[in-house]
Design a protein around this motif. Structure first.
Motif, mmCIF file in Angstrom:
data_model
loop_
_atom_site.group_PDB
_atom_site.id
_atom_site.type_symbol
_atom_site.label_atom_id
_atom_site.label_comp_id
_atom_site.label_asym_id
_atom_site.label_seq_id
_atom_site.Cartn_x
_atom_site.Cartn_y
_atom_site.Cartn_z
ATOM 1 N N ILE A 15 -1.252 -18.556 -23.181
ATOM 2 C CA ILE A 15 -1.628 -17.846 -24.409
ATOM 3 C C ILE A 15 -1.232 -18.714 -25.601
ATOM 4 N N LYS A 40 -6.570 -17.486 -30.136
ATOM 5 C CA LYS A 40 -7.251 -16.472 -30.962
ATOM 6 C C LYS A 40 -8.032 -17.080 -32.138
ATOM 7 N N LEU A 248 -5.391 -12.326 -26.998
ATOM 8 C CA LEU A 248 -4.881 -11.558 -25.858
ATOM 9 C C LEU A 248 -5.099 -10.069 -26.122
ATOM 10 N N VAL A 260 -4.919 -11.190 -17.031
ATOM 11 C CA VAL A 260 -4.871 -11.408 -18.486
ATOM 12 C C VAL A 260 -6.248 -11.070 -19.031
ATOM 13 N N ALA A 262 -8.734 -11.042 -22.367
ATOM 14 C CA ALA A 262 -8.866 -11.588 -23.724
ATOM 15 C C ALA A 262 -10.250 -11.246 -24.228
ATOM 16 N N SER A 278 3.375 -17.955 -22.386
ATOM 17 C CA SER A 278 2.980 -17.371 -23.669
ATOM 18 C C SER A 278 3.674 -18.056 -24.840
ATOM 19 N N LEU A 285 3.243 -10.155 -28.242
ATOM 20 C CA LEU A 285 3.120 -10.171 -26.785
ATOM 21 C C LEU A 285 3.567 -8.846 -26.171
#
Ligand SMILES: Cc1cc2nc3c(=O)[nH]c(=O)nc-3n(C[C@H](O)[C@H](O)[C@H](O)COP(=O)(O)OP(=O)(O)OC[C@H]3O[C@@H](n4cnc5c(N)ncnc54)[C@H](O)[C@@H]3O)c2cc1C
Length: 519
Positions: A15, A40, A248, A260, A262, A278, A285
């Motif tokens: 992540i 992201k 995430l 996971v 996303a 991560s 988180l």
């Protein structure tokens, strides 16, 4: 139309595509493991170490020097980016009421720049506080006033410190001042000045520390983002994935391992993995782990200081030769000004223009943070004029870069909060690895963030958490006190070896101010 869901099985899901996440991805790819990184940000890799591009101009977040005590980190930088480092001279000074002051301060230069009357007042204030110092030096303010007098404190320490940390100097504990400003004594500087007047000191008195002038640092010619773009390209060339624009959504563990999920605009990705690394902020988180961990309240209690840069393109030669200048002026909100061409000529594509970055320290959601880009560009332009650095008519354009969670805050409860979170996660999920700066809530530079990832990769490859990346901060202080050997210092199990090189890198932790505890 129904959003699509796709699923992929890998060895490791990561992540965040910042220095920690991409270092892990790079090394795992090299070791032949399958990896998916979710990031992201839709456009940039590199996290806080990214380089943002605007019409060919390039800015980084705060100016990133590539310096590490660790040969292993430096070797990895050279491996990822073999041909694109340049060596730049380091120069940075304080700017106060139209004059430049060396940093660290040189007493005679400072007194000369301040002028006769103000210098006299500074000296009188210095002597007054030396003769009758504050007895109970609990705060940064107390300590610095005792050392330099109230006048010099208010000019050279108060404004900038309060801008950066968003705390009054009277609320910051004195131990940080003692660490931060040690070796800088007005008495010694005055003596040095007398020696110079008598011709006994031949070092140039040019407003810059000789040492500072000679200091240099390495920098990728197109900014730090270049390093992390190259790392991403290696990961992708090795057959692995870096999914941009994927935040995430949820993380859960079952008999088959990690799941996971996303999301981006087009749908949801499910990544199945044996391990998860991560580098996302701990606070984010924990809210995504299913079922929610018991220490979620502790995670929600972690705090951050945010940061934004307003880049201005100005029709002018460079305004100063420094890489950056510190602004010690309470009339303006800007804390530091970067000069991007001094970092690398390739950051500024037009020779007719100068490009500077005005840095504002703030809290997400406060007045500065929520101002529109146009308002911030107008503010930065006004403040450049107030400082006497440029004529607003010469400003030809601007861009704003916001960096949330630039600094993890070390308040009275952060250490206990992180310890509780770590304890719960390590017990419940031995295959979940927290790395990096906000990923571990540690105020660390790139090299340190990378080293936590490098050791985590070793733990994953060995299927054993042999390296304790968490013992670093406490033990770094212990080590600075001049104490024993590597194994005890970083709390390693007896059978795990930490090279001298790794130990030095892990020990290079920056100090940050701590608030005074309520009496
Ligand atoms: C002003 C300033 C100046 C600095 N100067 C230097 C310097 O001169 N030299 C130096 O070595 N270091 C410097 N640093 C420190 C350096 O920026 C950090 O140490 C480094 O970027 C930390 O790397 P990281 O991967 O741990 O975290 P980050 O850089 O924060 O990267 C984390 C990544 O995770 C992504 N992410 C977060 N949450 C999620 C989510 N939920 N889903 C998917 N992705 C997510 C983020 O978008 C980001 O890309 C500076 C920092 C600041 C603030």
């Amino acid at each position: 139309m129904r959003a699509s869901v796709s699923e992929r099985q890998v060895d490791v899901a990561i992540i965040g595509a910042g220095p920690a996440g991409l270092t892990a991805a790079y090394l795992l790819t090299k070791a032949g493991l399958t990896v998916t990184v979710i990031e992201k940000d839709a456009r940039y890799v590199g996290g806080i170490s990214r380089t943002v591009e605007h019409q060919g101009f390039r800015f980084d977040i705060g100016g990133h020097r590539f310096f590490s005590k660790s040969k292993e980190v430096v070797d990895l930088w050279n491996e990822i980016l073999p041909d694109d480092f340049i060596v730049r001279p380091r120069m940075s000074r304080i700017y106060y009421e139209g004059k430049f002051y060396s940093y660290p301060l040189r007493a005679f230069e400072a007194l000369r720049n301040l002028g006769l009357i103000r210098s006299g007042l500074c000296m009188a204030s210095y002597l007054r506080w030396k003769a009758f110092p504050k007895k109970d030096t609990r705060s940064f303010e107390d300590w610095t006033i005792n050392q330099f007098g109230k006048k010099l404190f208010s000019i050279f320490f108060k404004t900038y410190t309060e801008k950066v940390w968003g705390m009054a100097c009277s609320d910051i504990s004195a131990d940080w001042a003692a660490q931060r400003i040690k070796g800088l004594s007005l008495g010694k500087a005055v003596l040095d000045g007398f020696r110079r007047s008598l011709g006994l000191n031949k070092k140039p008195n040019d407003g810059m520390e000789t040492k500072t002038l000679l200091e240099s640092f390495r920098y990728p010619r197109k900014g730090p983002g270049m390093m992390w773009e190259a790392a991403r390209d290696h990961v992708v060339a090795g057959g692995n994935q870096v999914l941009m624009g994927h935040a995430l959504k949820q993380l859960s563990h079952d008999a088959e391992g990690w799941r996971v999920s996303a999301t981006n605009d087009e749908g949801e990705r499910i990544i199945r993995a044996r391990h998860v690394i991560s580098s996302a902020p701990i606070r984010e988180l924990l809210g995504r782990i299913h079922p929610l961990p018991e220490t979620l309240p502790q995670a929600r209690d972690l705090k951050y200081r945010d940061f934004l840069t307003v880049a201005l393109m100005i029709r002018s030669p460079d305004l100063f030769p420094d890489n950056w200048i510190y602004i010690h002026d309470s009339k303006v909100k800007v804390g530091r000004i970067q000069n991007f061409r001094s970092w690398s000529p390739e950051m500024v594509p037009d020779e007719e223009l100068a490009c500077v970055g005005l840095e504002y320290f703030c809290f997400e959601g406060d007045g500065l943070w929520s101002s529109s880009d146009e308002e911030l560009i107008a503010l930065a332009t006004r403040e450049m004029a107030t400082l006497g650095l440029c004529d607003p008519a010469t400003v030809e354009g601007g861009a704003v870069v916001r960096q949330e969670k630039a600094y993890p805050v070390y308040d009275d409860c952060y250490a206990a909060n992180v310890a509780a979170i770590r304890d719960e996660l390590e017990t419940a999920y031995p295959t979940l690895h927290l790395v990096g700066r906000n990923g571990m809530h540690r105020y660390n530079n790139q090299d340190h963030a990378m080293m936590t990832a490098m050791l985590t990769v070793r733990n994953i490859l060995a299927d054993n958490r042999a390296f304790d990346i968490w013992a670093v901060n406490e033990d770094a202080e212990y080590h600075e006190a001049g104490d024993e050997g590597a194994q005890a210092t970083i709390g390693m199990p007896q059978n795990a070896e930490l090279s001298e090189d790794q130990r030095v890198a892990l020990d290079s932790v920056r100090t940050v101010p701590r608030p005074l505890k309520a009496a």
